[in-house]
Design an enzyme around this catalytic site. Structure first.
Site, PDB file in Angstrom:
ATOM      1  N   ALA A  21     -61.088  30.672  29.503  1.00  0.00           N
ATOM      2  CA  ALA A  21     -62.316  29.981  29.932  1.00  0.00           C
ATOM      3  C   ALA A  21     -63.011  30.664  31.104  1.00  0.00           C
ATOM      4  O   ALA A  21     -64.035  30.172  31.570  1.00  0.00           O
ATOM      5  CB  ALA A  21     -61.982  28.533  30.296  1.00  0.00           C
ATOM      6  N   SER A  23     -64.316  33.717  31.042  1.00  0.00           N
ATOM      7  CA  SER A  23     -65.187  34.839  30.652  1.00  0.00           C
ATOM      8  C   SER A  23     -65.854  34.549  29.310  1.00  0.00           C
ATOM      9  O   SER A  23     -65.329  33.782  28.500  1.00  0.00           O
ATOM     10  CB  SER A  23     -64.295  36.094  30.537  1.00  0.00           C
ATOM     11  OG  SER A  23     -65.024  37.186  30.039  1.00  0.00           O
ATOM     12  N   SER A 148     -63.269  35.532  13.937  1.00  0.00           N
ATOM     13  CA  SER A 148     -64.251  36.618  14.051  1.00  0.00           C
ATOM     14  C   SER A 148     -64.653  37.042  12.643  1.00  0.00           C
ATOM     15  O   SER A 148     -63.910  36.807  11.672  1.00  0.00           O
ATOM     16  CB  SER A 148     -63.580  37.789  14.775  1.00  0.00           C
ATOM     17  OG  SER A 148     -64.239  38.997  14.485  1.00  0.00           O
ATOM     18  N   TYR A 173     -56.266  43.811  14.948  1.00  0.00           N
ATOM     19  CA  TYR A 173     -57.227  42.794  15.403  1.00  0.00           C
ATOM     20  C   TYR A 173     -57.656  41.920  14.217  1.00  0.00           C
ATOM     21  O   TYR A 173     -57.646  40.683  14.302  1.00  0.00           O
ATOM     22  CB  TYR A 173     -58.456  43.459  16.041  1.00  0.00           C
ATOM     23  CG  TYR A 173     -59.496  42.460  16.526  1.00  0.00           C
ATOM     24  CD1 TYR A 173     -59.222  41.599  17.590  1.00  0.00           C
ATOM     25  CD2 TYR A 173     -60.757  42.377  15.923  1.00  0.00           C
ATOM     26  CE1 TYR A 173     -60.171  40.675  18.030  1.00  0.00           C
ATOM     27  CE2 TYR A 173     -61.711  41.467  16.368  1.00  0.00           C
ATOM     28  CZ  TYR A 173     -61.409  40.610  17.426  1.00  0.00           C
ATOM     29  OH  TYR A 173     -62.343  39.687  17.858  1.00  0.00           O
TER      30      TYR A 173
HETATM   31  N1  LIG Z   1     -67.809  38.740  21.673  1.00  0.00           N
HETATM   32  C1  LIG Z   1     -67.854  38.913  20.361  1.00  0.00           C
HETATM   33  O1  LIG Z   1     -68.770  39.571  19.825  1.00  0.00           O
HETATM   34  C2  LIG Z   1     -66.796  38.305  19.498  1.00  0.00           C
HETATM   35  C3  LIG Z   1     -66.906  38.496  18.124  1.00  0.00           C
HETATM   36  C4  LIG Z   1     -65.965  37.899  17.298  1.00  0.00           C
HETATM   37  C5  LIG Z   1     -64.949  37.132  17.834  1.00  0.00           C
HETATM   38  N2  LIG Z   1     -64.839  36.976  19.187  1.00  0.00           N
HETATM   39  C6  LIG Z   1     -63.723  36.171  19.700  1.00  0.00           C
HETATM   40  O2  LIG Z   1     -64.179  35.351  20.749  1.00  0.00           O
HETATM   41  C7  LIG Z   1     -63.090  34.992  21.589  1.00  0.00           C
HETATM   42  C8  LIG Z   1     -63.513  35.071  23.043  1.00  0.00           C
HETATM   43  O3  LIG Z   1     -63.780  36.420  23.375  1.00  0.00           O
HETATM   44  P1  LIG Z   1     -65.028  36.864  24.265  1.00  0.00           P
HETATM   45  O4  LIG Z   1     -65.950  37.596  23.379  1.00  0.00           O
HETATM   46  O5  LIG Z   1     -65.521  35.727  25.064  1.00  0.00           O
HETATM   47  O6  LIG Z   1     -64.317  37.970  25.189  1.00  0.00           O
HETATM   48  P2  LIG Z   1     -63.997  38.029  26.739  1.00  0.00           P
HETATM   49  O7  LIG Z   1     -65.221  37.850  27.550  1.00  0.00           O
HETATM   50  O8  LIG Z   1     -63.209  39.295  26.906  1.00  0.00           O
HETATM   51  O9  LIG Z   1     -63.032  36.782  26.960  1.00  0.00           O
HETATM   52  C9  LIG Z   1     -61.736  36.788  26.466  1.00  0.00           C
HETATM   53  C10 LIG Z   1     -60.932  35.794  27.257  1.00  0.00           C
HETATM   54  O10 LIG Z   1     -59.582  35.794  26.755  1.00  0.00           O
HETATM   55  C11 LIG Z   1     -58.719  35.895  27.874  1.00  0.00           C
HETATM   56  N3  LIG Z   1     -57.407  36.429  27.538  1.00  0.00           N
HETATM   57  C12 LIG Z   1     -57.088  37.657  27.077  1.00  0.00           C
HETATM   58  N4  LIG Z   1     -55.751  37.759  26.971  1.00  0.00           N
HETATM   59  C13 LIG Z   1     -55.226  36.589  27.372  1.00  0.00           C
HETATM   60  C14 LIG Z   1     -53.920  36.085  27.516  1.00  0.00           C
HETATM   61  N5  LIG Z   1     -52.837  36.844  27.266  1.00  0.00           N
HETATM   62  N6  LIG Z   1     -53.745  34.818  27.949  1.00  0.00           N
HETATM   63  C15 LIG Z   1     -54.809  34.049  28.245  1.00  0.00           C
HETATM   64  N7  LIG Z   1     -56.073  34.475  28.156  1.00  0.00           N
HETATM   65  C16 LIG Z   1     -56.264  35.733  27.727  1.00  0.00           C
HETATM   66  C17 LIG Z   1     -59.467  36.792  28.841  1.00  0.00           C
HETATM   67  O11 LIG Z   1     -58.894  36.728  30.115  1.00  0.00           O
HETATM   68  P3  LIG Z   1     -59.195  37.876  31.217  1.00  0.00           P
HETATM   69  O12 LIG Z   1     -60.616  37.680  31.662  1.00  0.00           O
HETATM   70  O13 LIG Z   1     -58.185  37.606  32.250  1.00  0.00           O
HETATM   71  O14 LIG Z   1     -59.022  39.198  30.521  1.00  0.00           O
HETATM   72  C18 LIG Z   1     -60.843  36.166  28.757  1.00  0.00           C
HETATM   73  O15 LIG Z   1     -60.890  34.998  29.512  1.00  0.00           O
HETATM   74  C19 LIG Z   1     -61.943  35.935  21.188  1.00  0.00           C
HETATM   75  O16 LIG Z   1     -61.011  35.207  20.437  1.00  0.00           O
HETATM   76  C20 LIG Z   1     -62.614  36.989  20.322  1.00  0.00           C
HETATM   77  O17 LIG Z   1     -61.739  37.507  19.345  1.00  0.00           O
HETATM   78  C21 LIG Z   1     -65.753  37.550  20.023  1.00  0.00           C
END
Ligand SMILES: NC(=O)c1ccc[n+]([C@@H]2O[C@H](COP(=O)([O-])OP(=O)(O)OC[C@H]3O[C@@H](n4cnc5c(N)ncnc54)[C@H](OP(=O)(O)O)[C@@H]3O)[C@@H](O)[C@H]2O)c1
Length: 308
Positions: A21, A23, A148, A173
């Site tokens: 939550a 980021s 995703s 992934y």
């Molecule tokens: N952005 C896109 O285009 C996209 C597309 C398809 C799917 N998604 C999915 O959307 C979801 C959120 O990603 P986002 O795009 O918002 O990316 P993001 O900004 O990188 O956020 C990812 C979050 O997951 C946390 N995280 C990573 N490893 C973790 C762990 N071991 N334990 C607890 N938290 C952890 C990160 O923490 P830190 O900040 O500490 O690293 C961050 O808070 C993901 O499941 C991703 O697969 C995103």
């Protein structure tokens, strides 16, 4: 008319837990739910980053906002986090399985799982298993699992789930994101069979500008991928837009268990929330059941939802 958070019902009195939550989509999901009155638990692996997010969200939060340190890549941390929720709240209305990592070089979780399968899928299976008892009996309780578009390219390699024989960071992934949606659907089927008050839904954001891509480029140290993302940048929508499908799944009265939401334009890459297609493998009951069973074995915990 496109659906926005203004269409969601008031969330006062509801308790929501969101992983990742601090980021990107998780932060926007927390912002939206908190501003609609939910008490929000920011489950983050870094307390510092969680507290920074809390400070940013506090002015708009209508109810409680707390940080829970929880590392999905460490099952002991997941269990400790669930214990904390039990002790401090004793109930939960909404779980958003949002956190994720994308395409790093091969690494392992603390429990020895391949990092993406372990974090994105198994960590959330363990968390869901531990929190479901707090949700049972609550009216309109929901588990939303974030997947995703990568699910469409995914394959569950049952003979090499941890990519020990061969590691392709994108295949791993895609496997983890296919596992997310397959788990969400199997959970829904089992909850419905048990007559549960909890519904399980899935959502994906399309392409959203978050820290996911920069973190992936940095971990892989790939200049080429960095360049590719810069060229693709105009395709990306904001994190707030990307969070709408999961917010729709989490709050819209018309959203139903077992459904999968994503953006409605450009083949699901951007736009407003709508119901979108599910990868065929996640619709296969045998694949789903096998994944469920092996996931329970790997996390060493049964998910308390009855087999259909
Ligand atoms: N952005 C896109 O285009 C996209 C597309 C398809 C799917 N998604 C999915 O959307 C979801 C959120 O990603 P986002 O795009 O918002 O990316 P993001 O900004 O990188 O956020 C990812 C979050 O997951 C946390 N995280 C990573 N490893 C973790 C762990 N071991 N334990 C607890 N938290 C952890 C990160 O923490 P830190 O900040 O500490 O690293 C961050 O808070 C993901 O499941 C991703 O697969 C995103």
């Amino acid at each position: 008319m496109p659906w926005t958070m203004a269409d969601s019902p008031d969330q006062s009195g509801r308790i929501a837990l969101i992983t990742g939550a601090n980021s990107g989509l998780g932060l926007e999901t927390a912002r939206a739910l908190a501003s609609r009155g939910a008490t929000v638990v920011l489950a983050c692996r870094s307390r510092r980053r969680g507290e920074e997010a809390r400070a940013e969200l506090l002015p708009a939060a209508a109810a409680g906002l707390e940080v829970l340190e929880l590392d999905l890549a460490d099952l002991a941390s997941v269990r400790a986090g669930a214990h904390w929720v039990r002790e401090n709240y004793g109930r939960l209305d909404l779980l958003v399985n949002n956190a994720g990592v994308m395409a790093p070089p091969r690494m392992l979780t603390r429990d020895g799982f391949e990092l993406q399968f372990g974090t994105n899928h198994l960590g959330h299976v363990a968390l869901t298993a531990a929190l479901l008892p707090l949700m049972e009996g609550r009216s309109d309780a929901r588990v939303v699992t974030v997947t995703s578009g990568a699910q469409y390219f995914g394959r569950i390699a049952f003979d090499d789930l941890q990519s020990e024989r061969r590691y392709d960071r994108w295949a791993a992934y895609s496997q983890s994101k296919l596992a997310n949606v397959a788990f969400a659907l199997e959970l829904q089927q089992r909850l419905a069979a048990a007559g549960s008050t909890v519904a399980s839904l899935a959502a994906h954001p399309g392409l959203a500008r978050t820290n996911l891509q920069p973190a992936s480029v940095a971990a892989a140290n790939s200049k080429l991928e960095g360049l590719a993302y810069r060229l693709m940048d105009p395709l990306f929508q904001s994190a707030a837009m990307g969070a709408l499908p999961q917010l729709y799944a989490a709050t819209a009265p018309e959203a139903r268990g077992g459904e999968h939401y994503g953006p409605d334009q450009w083949g699901g890459m951007r736009g407003w929330p709508t119901q979108v297609r599910i990868a065929p493998a996640a619709l296969d009951p045998q694949i789903r059941r096998r994944l469920w069973e092996v996931s329970e074995q790997l996390v060493g915990q049964a998910v308390p939802a009855q087999a259909p």
